[in-house]
Structures are given as C-alpha cells and as structure tokens.
Enzyme design. Structure first.
Site, PDB file in Angstrom:
ATOM      1  N   HIS A  43       0.722  -1.298   0.126  1.00 42.02           N
ATOM      2  CA  HIS A  43      -0.056  -0.125   0.049  1.00 42.02           C
ATOM      3  C   HIS A  43       0.925   1.176   0.159  1.00 42.02           C
ATOM      4  CE1 HIS A  43      -3.466   2.250   1.923  1.00 42.02           C
ATOM      5  NE2 HIS A  43      -3.029   2.846   0.864  1.00 42.02           N
ATOM      6  N   GLU A  70      -1.800  -1.040  -3.411  1.00 42.23           N
ATOM      7  CA  GLU A  70      -2.926  -0.271  -3.062  1.00 42.23           C
ATOM      8  C   GLU A  70      -2.495   1.192  -2.991  1.00 42.23           C
ATOM      9  OE1 GLU A  70      -4.624  -3.957  -0.348  1.00 42.23           O
ATOM     10  OE2 GLU A  70      -3.376  -2.328   0.336  1.00 42.23           O
ATOM     11  N   HIS A 215      -8.690  -7.670   4.380  1.00 37.84           N
ATOM     12  CA  HIS A 215      -8.626  -6.875   5.425  1.00 37.84           C
ATOM     13  C   HIS A 215      -9.227  -7.499   6.551  1.00 37.84           C
ATOM     14  CE1 HIS A 215      -8.265  -2.717   7.134  1.00 37.84           C
ATOM     15  NE2 HIS A 215      -9.123  -3.199   8.007  1.00 37.84           N
TER      16      HIS A 215
END
Length: 262
Positions: A43, A70, A215
C-alpha cells in the site's frame, strides 16, 4: 484460491527506526521461495508511513511475483504509478484517511475524480481493482467503468468473527461497538456478513468481475471464506507478519498457505 501477501508491515518495522532493516527484498524472496504466495501486495500511502516510492521501484524492478499496489486517487500517487517503466500487475484503488490506523471501509464510488483515475491507469495498460464494501451499487460502478476485478472489504466479517471466537473483546484495543453485544447478536451479524460476502461474490461472477477479498483476515477467520467458490483471491498481511515476529516469516506464510490452499 490465490494468496496475496501484504508486506507493508515489514517496512513499518524499518520506518519506525528510519533504518535499513528489515529488508523488503529479503521478505519478497522468502515469500517467493515458499512457492505458496501468488502475488505481493503493498500500500503506497499518501503519508508514506511505511512503503516509500523507492520500495515500489525496487520491487517492480526485480520481483519474480506479481505486484499489487494499493493506493488512493491522490494525483501525485497516480502520476507516479502511471509514469513507471516497470508496471505493477494491478493497482487496487482504496479509500484513505491520514488519521486512520488502517483502511476503515470500502471505497466511496461517488468520489469525485475516481472515474478519471481508473481511465488513467487503463490508458497505461495497468489493470485496476477497486477495494469496495460487498454492495451491489459498488459492483455496478465497477462494471460501468470496465473494472474487471474488485476486492471486497472483509473488515466487518473479520471483526465480528474475532469478537465471537477469540479473546479480542478482552484486549486493550477491543472494538467498543462489539464489546456489549451478546454472543447471539455477534453470531447473527457474523452470519449476515458472511452471506453478504457470498452473495456479492456470486453477483460479481455473473457480471464477469473477479472477486477478491481482504482486510482483517487471520488464521482463524479465513477458513469460512474458503466456502465461497466465486472468491478467487485473498490478500492477507498483518496476521502473517504478526506471526512471523514469533515463528519466522517462512513458517508464518506456510501456515497460512496451508489453510488457503488445502
């Protein structure tokens, strides 16, 4: 089921001390050498709290595994990723809030500029995935913008499972909204969260969209998701890296892979 390993928190350890270790490339090759990891997820946040631009460049230059990046729709991040000579296998657009500890929910598909960012990546030949809540409107948005892959936010499911089947509610960082719920309430809400993930994964399949999920997934709550045949990929990071601190990265990866790929 594809296993995407998020290695952000390898870099979190490095950035806490602003030093050179642990080395992200070493983590990459440990993952690769297990022969169980299908892709690496990172990310690239606006605040650069862990992954840095240089990490992206180094990983894309030498990684033998596909790289999933991400990111938000921030213009600077978008310009940087679109300018890369070595392209990621996909970019997953996520919501981002500088004050959050971790991503708190799925993408708001009414976000101004989202469609333009999707087109920018498509114009550069980069596959786009959207990190969304398991909702039909979000899937329709993805289809309308020629997005062929989505990642469903599993935070609600994961938190409920943890509250019901672990000691999460007795820990220092327990989720206050779940602490006062009865086991019956938690079980009912967990069942509904699972059904929604299953329903939207099936909906995605019929729309021609590949359904992924991630997640808050861990060694306990991931098993139930394997019962959803239309889910094709799970992205997991914090749980694996947490176990790696105690048992080593290779063993932590193999234990998760044994659950996912059985």
């Amino acid at each position: 089921m594809r296993f995407g390993l998020n290695i952000d928190h390898i870099v979190t350890l490095r950035e806490i001390r602003k030093t050179y270790e642990p080395e992200i490339l070493e983590a990459l090759f440990i993952a690769k050498n297990t022969h169980k990891v299908d892709l690496i997820t990172i990310h690239l946040r606006e605040d650069k709290r862990h992954i840095q631009n240089e990490d992206v460049l180094r990983l894309l230059e030498i990684s033998p595994l596909p790289i999933n990046i991400e990111c938000s729709i921030n213009a600077g991040i978008t310009d940087f990723l679109c300018s890369l000579k070595n392209k990621p296998s996909k970019v997953t657009i996520v919501p981002e809030n500088r004050n959050e500890v971790t991503t708190e929910g799925g993408l708001d598909c009414s976000l101004k500029g989202l469609g333009e960012v999707i087109r920018a990546y498509h114009n550069k030949g980069v596959e786009v995935s959207l990190f969304i809540d398991p909702l039909k409107d979000a899937l329709h948005f993805a289809r309308e913008h020629q997005v062929k892959q989505v990642e469903f936010h599993t935070g609600v499911y994961a938190n409920l499972h943890n509250a019901l089947y672990s000691n999460a509610n007795n820990q220092i960082h327990a989720i206050s909204a779940l602490k006062d719920k009865s086991p019956k309430e938690l079980k009912e809400e967990l069942h509904n969260a699972f059904l929604q993930l299953r329903k939207m994964s099936k909906e995605a399949f019929f729309m021609g969209i590949t359904a992924c999920a991630g997640h808050g997934l861990n060694y306990s709550n991931v098993k139930e998701l394997l019962k959803i045949p239309s889910l094709r990929e799970l992205n997991i990071g914090h749980s694996v890296i947490s176990k790696a601190v105690l048992v080593g990265l290779e063993k932590a990866i193999l234990e998760m892979a044994q659950l996912i790929k059985r």
